[in-house]
Design a protein around this motif. Structure first.
Motif, PDB file in Angstrom:
ATOM      1  N   PHE A  20       0.824  -1.208   0.000  1.00 50.43           N
ATOM      2  CA  PHE A  20       0.000   0.000   0.000  1.00 50.43           C
ATOM      3  C   PHE A  20       0.859   1.260   0.000  1.00 50.43           C
ATOM      4  O   PHE A  20       0.614   2.203  -0.758  1.00 50.43           O
ATOM      5  CB  PHE A  20      -0.926   0.000   1.213  1.00 50.43           C
ATOM      6  CG  PHE A  20      -1.739   1.257   1.367  1.00 50.43           C
ATOM      7  CD1 PHE A  20      -2.834   1.489   0.555  1.00 50.43           C
ATOM      8  CD2 PHE A  20      -1.400   2.218   2.306  1.00 50.43           C
ATOM      9  CE1 PHE A  20      -3.584   2.649   0.677  1.00 50.43           C
ATOM     10  CE2 PHE A  20      -2.135   3.380   2.438  1.00 50.43           C
ATOM     11  CZ  PHE A  20      -3.234   3.605   1.619  1.00 50.43           C
ATOM     12  N   LEU A  21       1.885   1.274   0.837  1.00 51.15           N
ATOM     13  CA  LEU A  21       2.750   2.453   0.932  1.00 51.15           C
ATOM     14  C   LEU A  21       3.506   2.701  -0.364  1.00 51.15           C
ATOM     15  O   LEU A  21       3.632   3.845  -0.828  1.00 51.15           O
ATOM     16  CB  LEU A  21       3.726   2.285   2.099  1.00 51.15           C
ATOM     17  CG  LEU A  21       3.112   2.359   3.502  1.00 51.15           C
ATOM     18  CD1 LEU A  21       4.105   1.894   4.557  1.00 51.15           C
ATOM     19  CD2 LEU A  21       2.638   3.775   3.804  1.00 51.15           C
ATOM     20  N   ASN A 145      -5.272  -0.776  -5.229  1.00 54.28           N
ATOM     21  CA  ASN A 145      -6.272   0.015  -5.932  1.00 54.28           C
ATOM     22  C   ASN A 145      -6.779   1.182  -5.103  1.00 54.28           C
ATOM     23  O   ASN A 145      -7.119   2.236  -5.648  1.00 54.28           O
ATOM     24  CB  ASN A 145      -7.430  -0.876  -6.364  1.00 54.28           C
ATOM     25  CG  ASN A 145      -6.995  -1.985  -7.301  1.00 54.28           C
ATOM     26  OD1 ASN A 145      -7.325  -3.138  -7.097  1.00 54.28           O
ATOM     27  ND2 ASN A 145      -6.207  -1.646  -8.306  1.00 54.28           N
ATOM     28  N   ILE A 146      -6.841   1.003  -3.776  1.00 56.37           N
ATOM     29  CA  ILE A 146      -7.182   2.141  -2.910  1.00 56.37           C
ATOM     30  C   ILE A 146      -6.108   3.216  -3.041  1.00 56.37           C
ATOM     31  O   ILE A 146      -6.402   4.415  -3.118  1.00 56.37           O
ATOM     32  CB  ILE A 146      -7.332   1.694  -1.445  1.00 56.37           C
ATOM     33  CG1 ILE A 146      -8.549   0.786  -1.286  1.00 56.37           C
ATOM     34  CG2 ILE A 146      -7.484   2.900  -0.524  1.00 56.37           C
ATOM     35  CD1 ILE A 146      -8.651   0.135   0.083  1.00 56.37           C
ATOM     36  N   GLY A 252     -15.828   2.647  -4.961  1.00 55.42           N
ATOM     37  CA  GLY A 252     -16.307   1.549  -5.791  1.00 55.42           C
ATOM     38  C   GLY A 252     -15.374   0.357  -5.765  1.00 55.42           C
ATOM     39  O   GLY A 252     -15.817  -0.800  -5.699  1.00 55.42           O
ATOM     40  N   ILE A 253     -14.085   0.621  -5.786  1.00 58.32           N
ATOM     41  CA  ILE A 253     -13.088  -0.455  -5.760  1.00 58.32           C
ATOM     42  C   ILE A 253     -13.165  -1.242  -4.454  1.00 58.32           C
ATOM     43  O   ILE A 253     -13.196  -2.475  -4.448  1.00 58.32           O
ATOM     44  CB  ILE A 253     -11.669   0.118  -5.965  1.00 58.32           C
ATOM     45  CG1 ILE A 253     -11.493   0.561  -7.423  1.00 58.32           C
ATOM     46  CG2 ILE A 253     -10.604  -0.917  -5.597  1.00 58.32           C
ATOM     47  CD1 ILE A 253     -10.212   1.311  -7.682  1.00 58.32           C
ATOM     48  N   ILE A 303     -17.138   2.942 -12.351  1.00 54.50           N
ATOM     49  CA  ILE A 303     -15.862   2.478 -12.910  1.00 54.50           C
ATOM     50  C   ILE A 303     -15.055   1.758 -11.825  1.00 54.50           C
ATOM     51  O   ILE A 303     -14.424   0.726 -12.084  1.00 54.50           O
ATOM     52  CB  ILE A 303     -15.068   3.651 -13.504  1.00 54.50           C
ATOM     53  CG1 ILE A 303     -15.799   4.219 -14.732  1.00 54.50           C
ATOM     54  CG2 ILE A 303     -13.661   3.215 -13.895  1.00 54.50           C
ATOM     55  CD1 ILE A 303     -15.243   5.531 -15.238  1.00 54.50           C
ATOM     56  N   GLY A 304     -15.083   2.303 -10.597  1.00 54.91           N
ATOM     57  CA  GLY A 304     -14.389   1.663  -9.484  1.00 54.91           C
ATOM     58  C   GLY A 304     -14.950   0.281  -9.179  1.00 54.91           C
ATOM     59  O   GLY A 304     -14.200  -0.676  -8.961  1.00 54.91           O
ATOM     60  N   ILE A 305     -16.273   0.156  -9.154  1.00 58.33           N
ATOM     61  CA  ILE A 305     -16.900  -1.150  -8.920  1.00 58.33           C
ATOM     62  C   ILE A 305     -16.474  -2.147 -10.010  1.00 58.33           C
ATOM     63  O   ILE A 305     -16.118  -3.297  -9.725  1.00 58.33           O
ATOM     64  CB  ILE A 305     -18.440  -1.023  -8.899  1.00 58.33           C
ATOM     65  CG1 ILE A 305     -18.893  -0.358  -7.594  1.00 58.33           C
ATOM     66  CG2 ILE A 305     -19.111  -2.385  -9.047  1.00 58.33           C
ATOM     67  CD1 ILE A 305     -20.382  -0.119  -7.512  1.00 58.33           C
TER      68      ILE A 305
END
Length: 390
Positions: A20-21, A145-146, A252-253, A303-305
Motif C-alpha cells: 500500500f505504501l 487500488n485504494i 467503488g473499488i 468504474i471503481g466497482i
C-alpha cells in the motif's frame, strides 16, 4: 465442515501495508505530473502522453524478465531490492525541469516499479492459502487500488497547496516506511532449484494465456486514459477539485474488490468478468456524456466497482493456468497486459484528446470496454476453460 484456512496472518498484513505504501508513493505523481507539465512547462496533451507512457514502455521491457527472475531466485530479497531502487528514483524529480528529463526519469522509474510489483504480487501469492487464493488476491490487490484512487486525490490537494517538491517529499517518506515494513515479512521457504531453467519465451510470458492478454489490452486501455487525464478533464468541465473523482473511484473499488474474490473462488469467474466489463462500459459512457459534479462522481463509483471486481478475477485466471513454478511468469504476464494497455491508453488517449476532445476520448474508451466484453465471452472464456489446471 472443514475450517477455512486463515488469510489474515501477520505476514500477509505486513505485505499489504508495504504494498500500500509503495503504491501510494507511486500514485501521488500520476495525476500531478500532467498538471505540472501543463501549468508550469506549458506542455500540450500529446507530449504529456509521451511522458506518462514512457514508464509503461519500461514496464513492458522489464516485466517478463522480472517474472523469470522471481521464479528462479528468492522473492523477498528481490522485493526489497525492487522497492529500494524504486524509492531512490524519486530523488530525480527534484531536478526534473524539461520534458526529456521527465521522459528518461519516468522510464527508469518504470524499470524499478516493474521489479517491485511482480515480486510483491508473487510474495503475496506464496503467503495466501491456495484454497482462498482469489479472495486473498482480492484483499491484497485492494490496497493497491485504494492507493491508486486515494493517493491522486491527496496529491492534487498537496500540489495545489504546497507545490511539486513537497509532493516528492511525501512520496519518499512513504517509500522508506514501505522498505521498513517489507523487512519484517517471512516468506515460505521454496525448494531450491537443481539448476536455473533454460531461458525461453514461456519463462517470460504465459504463452497459453496470450489470447487473454490480447483481450486485456482493451480492458486496461480505459485505466490508462483514466489515470492520465481524469483530473484535466474534470478541470476542463468546471469541477474545481477534480481529484474527488478518485475518492469515488476508491469507494467503488473497495466495495467490490473485498467481495468479488469469494464469487470467483465459488466458480463464477466468467459471470464476474462479464458483469465487471459491462459496469465499466456504463461508467465510461456516463463520464463521457454527463458533465455535472453528480454524474462525475457516480461514473467514478461505477468504474471503481467494475475494475475492483475485475482485477482479482483476471489475475486468478492467469494464476490458475500456471503451475506454482511459473507463478512469477503468470503475474508478470497479467501485469504486462495492464502496462501495455495503459501505455496505449495514455498515448492514443492524448492523440484523441488533442484532436477530438476529452469527451470523445472517453466515449471511445467505453466502446473499447464493450469490445473487451465481446472478446472475453466468445474467446477468452473458452481459452481459460481449456488451459486451467484442475
Amino acid at each position: 465442515m472443514p475450517q477455512k484456512e486463515k488469510i489474515w496472518n501477520k505476514n500477509f498484513v505486513i505485505a499489504c501495508i508495504g504494498n500500500f505504501l509503495v503504491a501510494c508513493s507511486f500514485n501521488l505523481l500520476m495525476p500531478t505530473i500532467p498538471i505540472y507539465l501543463a501549468d508550469e512547462l506549458g506542455i500540450e496533451p500529446s507530449q504529456i502522453g509521451i511522458v506518462l507512457s514512457s514508464y509503461a514502455v519500461a514496464l513492458l521491457i522489464i516485466r517478463p524478465f522480472c517474472g523469470f527472475v522471481v521464479d528462479v531466485y528468492a522473492r523477498k530479497p528481490l522485493f526489497l531490492l525492487g522497492i529500494s531502487l524504486f524509492i531512490s528514483a524519486f530523488f530525480g524529480y527534484y531536478f526534473a525541469t524539461t520534458v526529456m528529463f521527465f521522459v528518461v526519469l519516468r522510464f527508469v522509474h518504470g524499470l524499478f516499479w516493474g521489479l517491485a510489483t511482480v515480486s510483491a504480487n508473487t510474495v503475496a501469492i506464496d503467503i495466501i492459502p491456495a484454497s482462498r487464493r482469489a479472495e486473498g488476491i482480492g484483499y491484497f490487490g485492494v490496497n493497491t487500488n485504494i492507493a491508486m484512487a486515494i493517493a491522486p486525490f491527496v496529491a492534487v490537494n498537496i500540489y495545489d497547496s504546497y507545490g511539486f517538491q513537497v509532493l516528492i517529499n511525501c512520496a519518499l517518506v512513504m517509500g522508506f516506511l514501505a522498505i521498513i515494513a517489507v523487512c519484517f515479512i517471512k516468506v515460505p521457504v521454496r525448494q531450491k532449484l537443481d539448476k536455473i531453467p533454460t531461458m525461453s519465451l514461456d519463462r517470460f510470458l504465459l504463452l497459453k494465456g496470450l489470447p487473454i492478454f490480447f483481450n486485456q489490452l482493451f480492458i486496461s486501455f480505459g485505466w490508462g486514459t483514466l489515470v492520465a487525464f481524469a483530473v484535466l478533464y474534470g478541470k476542463q468541465t468546471g469541477i474545481h477539485n477534480a481529484g474527488i473523482f478518485f475518492l469515488f473511484l476508491a469507494g467503488g473499488i473497495v466495495l467490490s474488490r473485498v467481495t468479488s474474490g469469494k464469487f470467483v473462488d465459488r466458480g463464477h469467474i466468467h459471470k464476474v468478468m462479464a458483469t465487471a466489463l459491462l459496469v465499466i462500459s456504463i461508467g465510461f459512457l456516463g463520464f463521457a456524456i454527463l458533465h455535472s459534479i453528480y454524474a462525475f462522481c457516480v461514473s467514478a463509483f461505477l468504474i471503481g466497482i467494475g475494475y475492483g471486481t475485475l482485477f482479482p478475477a483476471l489475475q486468478t485466471i492467469y494464476i490458475n493456468m500456471a503451475p506454482s513454478s511459473k507463478r512469477g511468469t503468470a503475474n508478470s504476464t497479467y501485469l504486462t497486459g495492464f502496462d501495455l494497455g495503459i501505455g496505449i491508453g495514455m498515448l492514443l488517449g492524448a492523440y484523441l484528446a488533442d484532436h477530438y476532445g476529452f469527451s470523445m476520448m472517453y466515449l471511445i474508451t467505453a466502446g473499447a470496454c464493450l469490445v473487451a466484453l465481446f472478446i472475453y465471452w466468445f474467446n477468452s472464456k473458452g481459452v481459460y476453460e481449456r488451459n486451467r489446471l484442475k
